[in-house]
Design a protein around this motif. Structure first.
Motif, short mmCIF file in Angstrom:
data_model
loop_
_atom_site.label_atom_id
_atom_site.label_comp_id
_atom_site.label_asym_id
_atom_site.label_seq_id
_atom_site.Cartn_x
_atom_site.Cartn_y
_atom_site.Cartn_z
N LYS A 46 2.43 -16.75 -13.69
CA LYS A 46 1.72 -17.67 -13.04
C LYS A 46 0.13 -17.15 -14.05
O LYS A 46 -0.47 -16.82 -13.63
N VAL A 47 -0.87 -18.37 -13.64
CA VAL A 47 -2.01 -18.96 -14.16
C VAL A 47 -2.64 -18.93 -13.52
O VAL A 47 -2.46 -20.22 -12.21
N ILE A 48 -4.22 -18.94 -13.30
CA ILE A 48 -5.37 -19.35 -12.13
C ILE A 48 -6.19 -20.37 -13.07
O ILE A 48 -6.70 -19.27 -13.50
N LYS A 49 -6.66 -20.60 -12.59
CA LYS A 49 -8.23 -21.83 -13.12
C LYS A 49 -9.07 -21.02 -11.96
O LYS A 49 -9.39 -21.24 -10.99
N GLY A 50 -10.19 -19.97 -12.99
CA GLY A 50 -11.23 -19.85 -12.18
C GLY A 50 -12.29 -18.62 -12.28
O GLY A 50 -11.38 -17.72 -13.82
N ASP A 51 -13.00 -18.53 -12.21
CA ASP A 51 -14.00 -17.07 -11.96
C ASP A 51 -13.37 -15.40 -11.94
O ASP A 51 -13.44 -15.71 -10.67
N ALA A 52 -13.34 -14.78 -13.15
CA ALA A 52 -12.54 -13.61 -12.19
C ALA A 52 -13.68 -12.86 -11.06
O ALA A 52 -12.99 -11.92 -10.79
N THR A 53 -14.68 -12.95 -10.95
CA THR A 53 -15.50 -12.46 -10.14
C THR A 53 -15.73 -13.09 -8.61
O THR A 53 -16.83 -12.97 -7.96
N SER A 54 -15.28 -14.10 -8.48
CA SER A 54 -14.54 -14.74 -7.37
C SER A 54 -13.69 -13.99 -6.12
O SER A 54 -12.28 -13.76 -6.79
N ILE A 55 -14.74 -13.73 -5.15
CA ILE A 55 -13.46 -13.09 -3.94
C ILE A 55 -12.27 -13.42 -3.76
O ILE A 55 -11.52 -13.39 -4.17
N ALA A 56 -12.65 -15.47 -3.81
CA ALA A 56 -11.89 -16.12 -3.83
C ALA A 56 -10.03 -16.39 -4.22
O ALA A 56 -9.59 -16.14 -3.91
N THR A 81 -17.57 -6.52 -13.24
CA THR A 81 -18.32 -6.32 -11.74
C THR A 81 -16.72 -7.29 -11.30
O THR A 81 -16.20 -6.74 -10.16
N ALA A 82 -15.77 -7.65 -12.14
CA ALA A 82 -14.39 -7.87 -11.90
C ALA A 82 -13.63 -6.84 -11.03
O ALA A 82 -13.14 -6.96 -10.14
N CYS A 83 -13.35 -6.15 -12.20
CA CYS A 83 -12.61 -4.27 -11.90
C CYS A 83 -12.91 -3.71 -10.41
O CYS A 83 -12.45 -3.40 -9.66
N VAL A 84 -14.65 -4.03 -10.02
CA VAL A 84 -15.57 -3.54 -9.18
C VAL A 84 -14.51 -3.74 -8.23
O VAL A 84 -14.18 -3.36 -7.06
N LEU A 85 -14.78 -5.58 -8.27
CA LEU A 85 -14.71 -6.01 -6.72
C LEU A 85 -13.18 -6.07 -6.50
O LEU A 85 -12.30 -5.69 -5.53
N GLY A 86 -12.20 -5.91 -7.65
CA GLY A 86 -10.86 -6.06 -7.81
C GLY A 86 -10.67 -4.41 -7.30
O GLY A 86 -9.81 -4.73 -5.46
#
Length: 449
Positions: A46-56, A81-86
């Motif tokens: 599955k692919v998603i276009k977007g910024d990995a630091t976006s919570i949405a 940042t993305a890992c911390v949020l994840g």
């Protein structure tokens, strides 16, 4: 296992491809539409276009039910940042790709796990470490260390002069009274089949063989195969990339004569300031006249790590023609690995493969401490920690039920390495190194749960 990968660049795409073969549930996030489109059409993910630091975006990828989140974009800030949020949003484990190796050196002091990053990896640092290990053991074309070198994997090609060519594994073992190495994988010359050797497997001229060695095993291997572990003193590095810089910096602590050739003048000046113990030369490393002016024929090793794989390969071939004994080329195309020996380059290294090996152990079942995929072979080398509940615990290796397509290479117990044969008894806390073909991985994993 549900896995989210942030970054559809070289490392991210390669990881997604390898993991999708394993029937994992993969989601790939990237801001680049073209990279995602290529991954979407070539992989079952599955692919998603977007910024990995976006919570949405992370919620859209179902981060709350994710087993493993891997940040491998080109930006270490984005990955961290993305890992911390994840982690905060529910990911069980997170891995961040970074370029600043200071983070790795001080990770315990800083305490990255406290704010949500379980593991840091640097493909460039892994490549530099691989280069250093290969130079320390110049007779071999592939290497990997377990537990700081207690056990070491070495790969080499058997020449006609090797003592045990024509002999079986059992006959070869009888030559030495106390064995410090064991073969764990063989690829016959001119074939793509990987053989897990048994006692009656015969060594043949031209075989690519991977061995596990304990202390003293490397010297024994050299003696029996006719290889010479020549001392490396003079090293030339082509390319002032991050790998070139890290290699020069680390190698200058051990080796006295290091030359680094960098094409870009401004970058060469910067490198000269940062590397006081390295002679930095501003010039095009593809220029044979320049290489001859810098006495390439006096070099013991030539390492090509520019951003261009073809430049690296061609310059290594030039170095080989000038008498350089050890050549190492950085390549991005995995298909080149099959060509390395036939075209005359000693070792090819690939950042994507090194990073993937480092990450892969987190998707394996059982307590996997380390793993590596064997270059050019369809096999994995895994290091498991034996638990009291493991099926192999308190059993002799010959009675443990290992499949024929897997072999125990060695055991580390209390920091002491053992070349473990069938009559070796495995106990709780042992670190067991196993080589296995893909079809037996799941069965081997179950033995260490």
């Amino acid at each position: 296992m549900k896995i989210i990968i942030a970054g559809a660049g070289e490392v991210g795409f390669h990881l997604a491809k390898l993991l999708s073969y394993e029937s994992q549930e993969i989601t790939l996030i990237d801001v680049n539409k073209e990279s995602l489109a290529y991954a979407d059409t070539h992989l079952d993910i599955k692919v998603i276009k977007g910024d990995a630091t976006s919570i949405a975006i992370l919620k859209d990828a179902r981060i709350e039910s994710t087993d493993l989140f891997i940040g491998v974009t080109a930006s270490e800030t984005t990955n961290i940042t993305a890992c911390v949020l994840g982690k905060q949003l529910g990911a069980k484990r997170t891995i961040a790709r970074i370029s600043n190796t200071e983070f790795i050196r001080h990770k315990d002091e800083v305490g990255f796990t406290k704010f949500g990053i379980d593991e840091l990896i640097s493909p460039e640092a892994l490549a530099a470490a691989e280069i250093e290990l290969l130079l320390n053991q110049s007779a071999f074309n592939d290497s990997y260390e377990f537990e700081d070198g207690a056990l070491t994997m070495f790969g080499l090609n058997l020449s006609r002069t090797a003592t045990f060519v024509g002999k079986t594994v059992k006959e070869a073992a009888e030559i030495l009274p106390e064995i410090h190495f064991v073969p764990i994988a063989i690829q016959r010359f001119g074939t793509q089949y990987t053989i897990i050797p048994r006692g009656d497997t015969q060594f043949k001229e031209g075989d690519s063989v991977v061995f596990i060695t304990s202390e003293g095993g490397a010297e024994e291997l050299c003696r029996m195969t006719g290889k010479v572990n020549r001392e490396v003193k003079n090293i030339m590095i082509l390319g002032g990339s991050q790998i070139g810089y890290k290699s020069a910096r680390d190698l200058s602590k051990t080796y006295s004569n290091i030359k680094l050739v960098e094409k870009d003048r401004e970058h060469a000046i910067e490198l000269a300031d940062q590397l006081p113990d390295t002679l930095v030369i501003n010039g095009d490393g593809r220029n044979v006249d320049l290489l001859e002016e810098e006495h390439i024929s006096d070099m013991d090793a030539f390492i090509a790590v520019t951003e261009n794989s073809e430049t690296n390969i061609m310059s290594c071939l030039v170095a080989k023609s000038k008498g350089v004994r050890k050549t190492i080329a950085l390549v991005e195309n995995m298909d080149y690995f099959e060509l390395s020996q036939s075209i005359g380059i000693d070792t090819l290294i690939n950042k994507k493969l090194l990073a993937a090996n480092n990450i892969f152990r987190y998707i394996r079942k059982g307590e996997v401490v380390a793993m590596t995929k064997l270059n050019n072979m369809n096999a994995e080398l895994l290091e498991f920690k034996v638990k009291s509940t493991s099926k192999v615990c308190n059993k002799y290796i010959k009675d443990a039920g290992f499949p024929r397509s897997a072999i125990v290479g060695g055991v580390i117990r209390d920091g002491q390495a053992h070349i473990a044969l069938g009559d070796f008894k495995v106990t709780e806390g042992d670190m067991v190194v196993v080589c296995c073909l893909p079809r037996s991985i799941k069965q081997v994993e179950k033995m260490f749960l």
